[in-house]
Design an enzyme around this catalytic site. Structure first.
Site, PDB file in Angstrom:
ATOM      1  N   HIS A 257      26.590  48.158  13.134  1.00 49.73           N
ATOM      2  CA  HIS A 257      27.529  49.487  14.311  1.00 49.73           C
ATOM      3  C   HIS A 257      28.539  50.727  13.293  1.00 49.73           C
ATOM      4  CE1 HIS A 257      30.842  50.712  16.632  1.00 49.73           C
ATOM      5  NE2 HIS A 257      32.026  49.031  16.753  1.00 49.73           N
TER       6      HIS A 257
ATOM      7  N   CYS B 163      34.819  54.031  18.186  1.00 53.17           N
ATOM      8  CA  CYS B 163      33.494  53.935  18.595  1.00 53.17           C
ATOM      9  C   CYS B 163      33.013  54.409  19.730  1.00 53.17           C
ATOM     10  CB  CYS B 163      33.251  52.159  18.773  1.00 53.17           C
ATOM     11  SG  CYS B 163      34.760  51.338  17.799  1.00 53.17           S
TER      12      CYS B 163
ATOM     13  N   CYS C 259      33.199  48.793  23.988  1.00 58.51           N
ATOM     14  CA  CYS C 259      34.971  49.433  23.770  1.00 58.51           C
ATOM     15  C   CYS C 259      35.359  49.982  22.640  1.00 58.51           C
ATOM     16  CB  CYS C 259      35.291  47.469  23.880  1.00 58.51           C
ATOM     17  SG  CYS C 259      34.920  46.843  22.121  1.00 58.51           S
TER      18      CYS C 259
END
Length: 379
Positions: free
Chosen positions: A330, A90, A362
C-alpha cells in the site's frame, strides 16, 4: 460538452517493502520517471502525441516528493506539459483519475497522463514536521487520529469479526496474490523495475507466526502487523482519454469511467469510508451490489474491509480476487490507481464487455472514494 472518459494502459512498478526492500534507496521522483520510461516501451503508440497534462497523486508531497512533484517528473521524462500534484492521502491517485475524467468529460482535455507514487522508506508518514492544531482538536478531538487506532475502533464496533477471521482474510490475500502472479494475471500491468513481482507476498502463509504476533496499536487490541497493509514503496501510471482517442488507440480493453463519488465519515472510524461513498454511488446510478461484477477494495486493514463488505453486503467471491494491499502493498499515493489497474485487468480477464466494476478505498481523516467503471472492448 459531455464526453465519455476512458481509463487505459495501466502500468505499475512492483511494490517494495519499505526500509528493508529493493526500493529503500530509490528516490520516488526517479522511480516514477523510470515508470514513465517503461510505459514508453510497453505502449509506444500512446507517446506519438504528448498528453495534455500530467496529474500525479502523492500522499506526502514534501522532500523528494515535493516542489509540485508532477512537474519536475514530467520535465525529467522529457515532457513539456503542464503538471499537477494532488493529495487526498490514500486516495490521491484515484483523485488523479477522477480529475482527469472530469476534464475529459467537460471537453477541457483529450488525453491526460495520470499517476501515483509514494516512498514510505524516504518520506515519513504524516511528513517530517507533523504539527496538529490545538484549535482544530478542540472542535474535533479525532481530527488527527492515527489510522491504526481507527482500525481498533472499527474492530470494537464489529466484535463478531474475530482476530481469527481477520487472519483468515489476510492469509487469503497473500494466497490469492501468489496465485494470480503464478497464473500470469499481473504480467501485462507490471513493469519489472529492479524486481519481477511485489516484494511483500508471503506464501505459504505461516499461520502460527501470524497468530503469535502481538497487537500493533493497542495492548488489548486485535489488529496486528499481519492484518494491516505493510509500509510500501511503489508507483502507478495510466492514461485517461476521450472517445476519439479510445477509438484510435491500440488497447483491446478499457474502462469507461461512469461515476466518481466522495464520502465522509467520522475520522475515528475512517476505515468505513467506502460505505457512504459506495452507497451513494450505487444509489445515484440506480444499481445494486449484485449489478457489480468485480470489486476492488483497498485493504488498509483486514477489519475495515470485512466490516465494509458486511455493511454493504458485498460478496467476498467478487472482491480482491487477485489479492489486495495486505499482500501486494500500500504505497499511499499510488494505491488508488493500482485499484483501477487491477479492476481493468480483472474485468478484461472475464471478457464480458459492459460488465461493471467498482474501485473504492478509505482515506485517513474520515473519507471514502468510490469509482464506477464499465468494461469496454474494441469492436
Amino acid at each position: 460538452m459531455n464526453q465519455q472518459a476512458y481509463f487505459v494502459s495501466g502500468l505499475r512498478t512492483p511494490f517494495g517493502r519499505s526500509f528493508k526492500g529493493v526500493y529503500a534507496d530509490f528516490r520516488p521522483d526517479e522511480m516514477i520517471v523510470d515508470l514513465i520510461g517503461g510505459h514508453h516501451q510497453r505502449f509506444p503508440e500512446f507517446w506519438e502525441c504528448p498528453p495534455d497534462e500530467f496529474i500525479l497523486g502523492c500522499a506526502y508531497p514534501e522532500g523528494e516528493q515535493g516542489y509540485n512533484l508532477a512537474r519536475p517528473v514530467a520535465l525529467g521524462s522529457g515532457l513539456s506539459i503542464p503538471a499537477q500534484t494532488v493529495n487526498r492521502l490514500c486516495a490521491s491517485s484515484l483523485d488523479a483519475v477522477g480529475l482527469a475524467a472530469a476534464k475529459i468529460c467537460s471537453g477541457f482535455a483529450d488525453r491526460i497522463l495520470v499517476g501515483g507514487v509514494e516512498s514510505m522508506s524516504r518520506i515519513p508518514r504524516r511528513g517530517s514536521n507533523f504539527s496538529p492544531s490545538p484549535r482544530i482538536e478542540r472542535v474535533c478531538v479525532s481530527a488527527y487520529i492515527p489510522n491504526g487506532d481507527t482500525a481498533e475502533k472499527v474492530a470494537a464496533m464489529y466484535p463478531h469479526i474475530s482476530r481469527i477471521h481477520q487472519e483468515d482474510f489476510a492469509a487469503g490475500s497473500h494466497e490469492s496474490a501468489a496465485a494470480a502472479f503464478a497464473a500470469g494475471k499481473y504480467a501485462s500491468s507490471i513493469f519489472p523495475l529492479r524486481m519481477e513481482q511485489d516484494e511483500l507476498i508471503r506464501v505459504p502463509v505461516d499461520r502460527a507466526k501470524m497468530a503469535a504476533l502481538p497487537p500493533a496499536f493497542s495492548a488489548t487490541g486485535q489488529v496486528t502487523a499481519a492484518t494491516s497493509s505493510p509500509l510500501t514503496d511503489g508507483a502507478t501510471l495510466g492514461w485517461v482519454i476521450d472517445q476519439s482517442s479510445w477509438n484510435n488507440c491500440c488497447c483491446e480493453y478499457g474502462l469507461e469511467i461512469v461515476d466518481y463519488v466522495l464520502g465522509e465519515i467520522a475520522p475515528e472510524v475512517m476505515g468505513l469510508g467506502p460505505i457512504p461513498a459506495t452507497t451513494h454511488l450505487l444509489k445515484r446510478n440506480d444499481l445494486t451490489v449484485n449489478s457489480i461484477a468485480a470489486w476492488e477494495i483497498n485493504e488498509a486493514f483486514a477489519i475495515q474491509v470485512l466490516a465494509c463488505l458486511e455493511s454493504l453486503q458485498i460478496p467476498l467471491s467478487r472482491t480482491n480476487l487477485w489479492g489486495g494491499a495486505i499482500a501486494l502493498g500500500h504505497p499511499l499515493g499510488a494505491s488508488g490507481l493500482r485499484l483501477m489497474i487491477t479492476l481493468l485487468e480483472r474485468l478484461a480477464d472475464q471478457e464480458e464487455a459492459g460488465a461493471l466494476g467498482v474501485a473504492t478505498l478509505c482515506v485517513g481523516g474520515g473519507q471514502g472514494v468510490a469509482v464506477l467503471a464499465k468494461l469496454v472492448r474494441k469492436r
